[in-house]
Design an enzyme around this catalytic site. Structure first.
Site, PDB file in Angstrom:
ATOM      1  N   CYS A  57       0.953  -1.403  -0.082  1.00 33.54           N
ATOM      2  CA  CYS A  57      -0.019   0.039   0.033  1.00 33.54           C
ATOM      3  C   CYS A  57       0.753   1.394  -0.079  1.00 33.54           C
ATOM      4  O   CYS A  57       1.699   1.575   1.063  1.00 33.54           O
ATOM      5  CB  CYS A  57      -0.926   0.142   1.183  1.00 33.54           C
ATOM      6  SG  CYS A  57      -1.893   1.426   1.386  1.00 33.54           S
ATOM      7  N   CYS A  75      -0.375   4.073   2.396  1.00 30.55           N
ATOM      8  CA  CYS A  75      -0.198   3.798   3.624  1.00 30.55           C
ATOM      9  C   CYS A  75       1.319   4.285   4.021  1.00 30.55           C
ATOM     10  O   CYS A  75       1.325   4.753   5.044  1.00 30.55           O
ATOM     11  CB  CYS A  75      -0.540   2.393   3.966  1.00 30.55           C
ATOM     12  SG  CYS A  75      -2.128   1.714   3.529  1.00 30.55           S
ATOM     13  N   ASP A  76       2.398   3.598   3.395  1.00 29.09           N
ATOM     14  CA  ASP A  76       3.643   3.603   3.684  1.00 29.09           C
ATOM     15  C   ASP A  76       4.729   4.529   2.946  1.00 29.09           C
ATOM     16  O   ASP A  76       5.956   4.370   3.430  1.00 29.09           O
ATOM     17  CB  ASP A  76       3.985   2.196   3.619  1.00 29.09           C
ATOM     18  CG  ASP A  76       2.978   1.413   4.527  1.00 29.09           C
ATOM     19  OD1 ASP A  76       2.562   1.825   5.451  1.00 29.09           O
ATOM     20  OD2 ASP A  76       3.066  -0.005   4.163  1.00 29.09           O
TER      21      ASP A  76
END
Length: 315
Positions: free
Chosen positions: A134, A137-138
């Site tokens: 993701c 997300c990261d």
């Protein structure tokens, strides 16, 4: 109908937990059916920085832990059982588990989806420690570092371009000699100066002691094996895998309408093609699979299930 629940929820990721919270808070007899692992994909995320309102330094497990507390505070019943079959043909829906049978007036399917793995040694051990599925997300964890993106489809190339906003260098590793992404996406990618490409290449192994430290790549045409080692000043680098997702929809295959990829189509109110059955979270056809959209789906599904019950089970 003492043994019939108002709402039964299959799946205990963010969508299922949010549905259970909203169902129980509305004073409905709510059953949350959990598999062997509570929390879904988010529990492998070590830091959750993009969930609105989360506490500082929130982790996937801590966020899920708080959701579980809320579900219990409002009185939803939680049962750990693996649902193996469903019958949605009658007004009262029947769910058959390994441990028992459950009946409900409305059902919310929140079984989720899981990213396809690259399948190399070290991947599972270092997931959440440099290996990610993701970018949204990261990405910020790898600001001004190097990043490798595994895949060559639309999602892989689009996510790689997104990652160039953070990383100093992004390399797309693709098993073929050309990308599978749409031509319009490819044109943008080839113009991006931060994007590099490793053609006809697969990732063979990911190494590291608690964090990604090196990766082994193999050229499928020449057989040449190379190892990328994290620059000393960085200590690590990112490996993002985008080779598709597997929706966990086998349970409802033939029972609900699915799209060509196996996801459940719904309307904006999470309604499926079967009356009284709703879907929420990553199992749905949707453009963004994130915790924030999963919890929103779960809330909407529970509210709509309540309305459905009021309309169809009025005393």
């Amino acid at each position: 109908m003492e043994n019939v629940y108002d709402i039964a929820i299959i799946g205990s990721g963010p969508a299922g937990l949010a549905a259970a919270l909203y169902g129980a808070r509305a004073k409905m007899k709510t059953l949350l059916l959990e598999g062997m692992k509570v929390g879904g994909q988010i529990v492998i995320t070590h830091e959750v920085a993009n969930y609105p309102g989360s506490v500082p330094e929130a982790t996937g497990p801590s966020l899920i832990g708080r959701m579980e507390e809320q579900v219990e505070e409002f009185g939803a019943e939680r049962v750990m059982d693996n649902i193996v079959d469903v019958d949605f043909t009658d007004k009262i829906k029947v769910l058959k588990g390994a441990k028992g049978e459950y009946k409900a007036k409305a059902v919310i399917v929140a079984t989720g989806a899981s990213p396809k793995l690259a399948g190399c040694p070290g991947e599972k051990e270092l997931t959440g420690k440099g290996v990610s599925y993701c970018a949204t997300c990261d990405a910020d964890f790898f600001e001004d570092m190097e990043v490798f993106v595994i895949g060559g489809g639309d999602t892989a190339v689009e996510e790689a371009m997104f990652l160039t906003k953070f990383a100093r260098k992004v390399t797309i590793v693709h098993r073929r000699a050309e990308l599978r992404a749409a031509k319009s996406i490819q044109e943008k990618a080839f113009k991006n100066e931060k994007l590099n490409f490793m053609w006809n290449t697969v990732i063979e192994e990911i190494k590291g002691d608690g964090i990604v430290e090196s990766a082994v790549f193999k050229n499928r045409e020449t057989g040449e094996v190379t190892e990328f080692v994290a620059p000393e000043e960085d200590g690590t680098f990112g490996i993002f895998v985008f080779i598709g997702y597997d929706p966990k929809s086998a349970l409802v295959e033939g029972k609900l309408e699915l799209d060509e990829s196996g996801y459940i189509p719904t309307d904006d109110n999470m309604k499926t093609n079967v009356e009284g059955v709703f879907a929420a979270g990553d199992i749905r056809v949707k453009s963004l699979r994130q915790v924030v959209t999963a919890t929103a789906d779960g809330a909407i599904a529970a509210v709509q299930a309540e309305k459905y019950i009021e309309e169809h089970f009025a005393e």
